[in-house]
Scaffold this motif. Sequence first.
Motif, PDB file in Angstrom:
ATOM      1  N   THR A 137      21.833  10.120  50.084  1.00 40.32           N
ATOM      2  CA  THR A 137      21.916  10.005  51.599  1.00 40.32           C
ATOM      3  C   THR A 137      23.575  10.584  51.578  1.00 40.32           C
ATOM      4  N   GLN A 190       8.964  16.148  63.629  1.00 50.08           N
ATOM      5  CA  GLN A 190      10.190  15.315  63.373  1.00 50.08           C
ATOM      6  C   GLN A 190       9.901  13.980  64.431  1.00 50.08           C
ATOM      7  N   CYS A 217      20.818   3.375  55.834  1.00 47.92           N
ATOM      8  CA  CYS A 217      19.580   4.188  55.516  1.00 47.92           C
ATOM      9  C   CYS A 217      18.894   4.007  54.543  1.00 47.92           C
ATOM     10  N   HIS A 272      13.116  10.710  62.164  1.00 40.80           N
ATOM     11  CA  HIS A 272      12.803  11.090  60.708  1.00 40.80           C
ATOM     12  C   HIS A 272      12.265  12.529  61.210  1.00 40.80           C
ATOM     13  N   ARG A 316      22.150  10.266  57.649  1.00 32.67           N
ATOM     14  CA  ARG A 316      21.184  10.679  56.744  1.00 32.67           C
ATOM     15  C   ARG A 316      19.938   9.854  55.240  1.00 32.67           C
ATOM     16  N   SER A 368      15.798   5.013  65.275  1.00 36.12           N
ATOM     17  CA  SER A 368      16.165   5.939  64.813  1.00 36.12           C
ATOM     18  C   SER A 368      15.044   7.162  64.302  1.00 36.12           C
ATOM     19  N   ILE A 393      16.515   9.357  59.730  1.00 39.18           N
ATOM     20  CA  ILE A 393      18.127   9.609  60.451  1.00 39.18           C
ATOM     21  C   ILE A 393      18.334   8.907  61.465  1.00 39.18           C
ATOM     22  N   SER A 453      19.421  15.160  64.103  1.00 37.86           N
ATOM     23  CA  SER A 453      19.175  15.853  62.159  1.00 37.86           C
ATOM     24  C   SER A 453      20.011  16.062  61.105  1.00 37.86           C
ATOM     25  N   LEU A 500      13.669  13.132  55.713  1.00 34.34           N
ATOM     26  CA  LEU A 500      14.704  12.977  56.640  1.00 34.34           C
ATOM     27  C   LEU A 500      14.405  11.535  56.667  1.00 34.34           C
TER      28      LEU A 500
END
Length: 368
Positions: free
Chosen positions: A244, A220, A309, A335, A281, A333, A301, A276, A299
């Motif tokens: 999404t 992450q 997103c 991910h 997301r 943000s 986020i 998360s 992913l």
Amino acid sequence: MLFQSMWDQAREKTPNQNRSHEVQNYQQMLQVLNYIITHAPPYMNNDNLAGVPMIGLFQYAIPTISGYAVFIDPEVNVMLKKVLDAWGTFLSSSESVSVLDTSSTGWFGPEAIHKLTTTGNIGGTRYEFDELYICDRNAPYYGFQSWDAFFTRPFRENIRPVASPDDDSVIANACESRPFAIARNVKARDSFWIKGLTYSLVDMLGAGFPDSFIGGTIYQGYLDTFSYHRWHAPVSGKVVKAYTLDGTYCSTPRAIDGDTEHVYEGVQIDYQVYLSAMATRAVVFIQADDPDIGLVGFLGIGMVEISTCEITVGEGQYVRKGDQIGMFHYGGSSHCVIFQKGVDVTGFPEVGTRENVPVRGRLAVVKR
């Protein structure tokens, strides 16, 4: 009742601090929200609040008991989504360029442009802003037609080359971001809501996620407002699924340490793992060309202001490593990149590194 009591509790939490400049009740909160969604965010000399005025509005109330209760309420989040969508419409309009000027609160003022170019120059490069990004410094507002066009600005060609484009074992970084966490042997479901420190795949990806990710690895990274906000494919392969998931917009966990309640001051940044599974997301699964890698999950986020997103690839589409697959809109943000159980992926950047890892640069390597 909850909105009113969260403001009361925020003042009670810090009785020795002057909160007279803060929102005092839910009526004022609505007035401030109404102002925010009709204005583009000015530059602020505060890395945690720059470009994200709703964090500034809610930051002291979010960690309260009532703040926790109200911001996980599904009906509240449905209405917050409408508020954020209205703001998104404004930020995509020509009116929103008013803050793209050279004043002290403008995004092309001396301090802001220095921050933007410093963030964009990784590894000792010294490009100017218009050398990093596609824009025209001689045009009004650098040629950007809206705040959102500025926020989602693309890099110029070759500024971010793809790491080892002909070597499938090298994983490309999907988002320009700071390393936040690496987890191995992740569970299908875990207690992510307790302290926001464990990953829960079913809550992250939704029901029906591929079982092959159970026992796998998650990386992450965190993006701030000044960073590049488009997503790129970490591997070459076929997009097998893309969707999404709606989520909360201001929720953070409340950590309990023994009998003493402890509330982190980082608000959203400290809680990337929790987000998360809870925030809005986007999910993209790519079946990698390399059979040693197999299925890879991305992913995206969204945090607080980021109600959009946007996935820009479709199911069945083939992507090469480094190709764009989507983008964030309107703020900071996070991910995740998710690998299947049995994939020996190593060489991730050190967690806690303050500088961004370049997008499309080397993120990790898969051992054969």
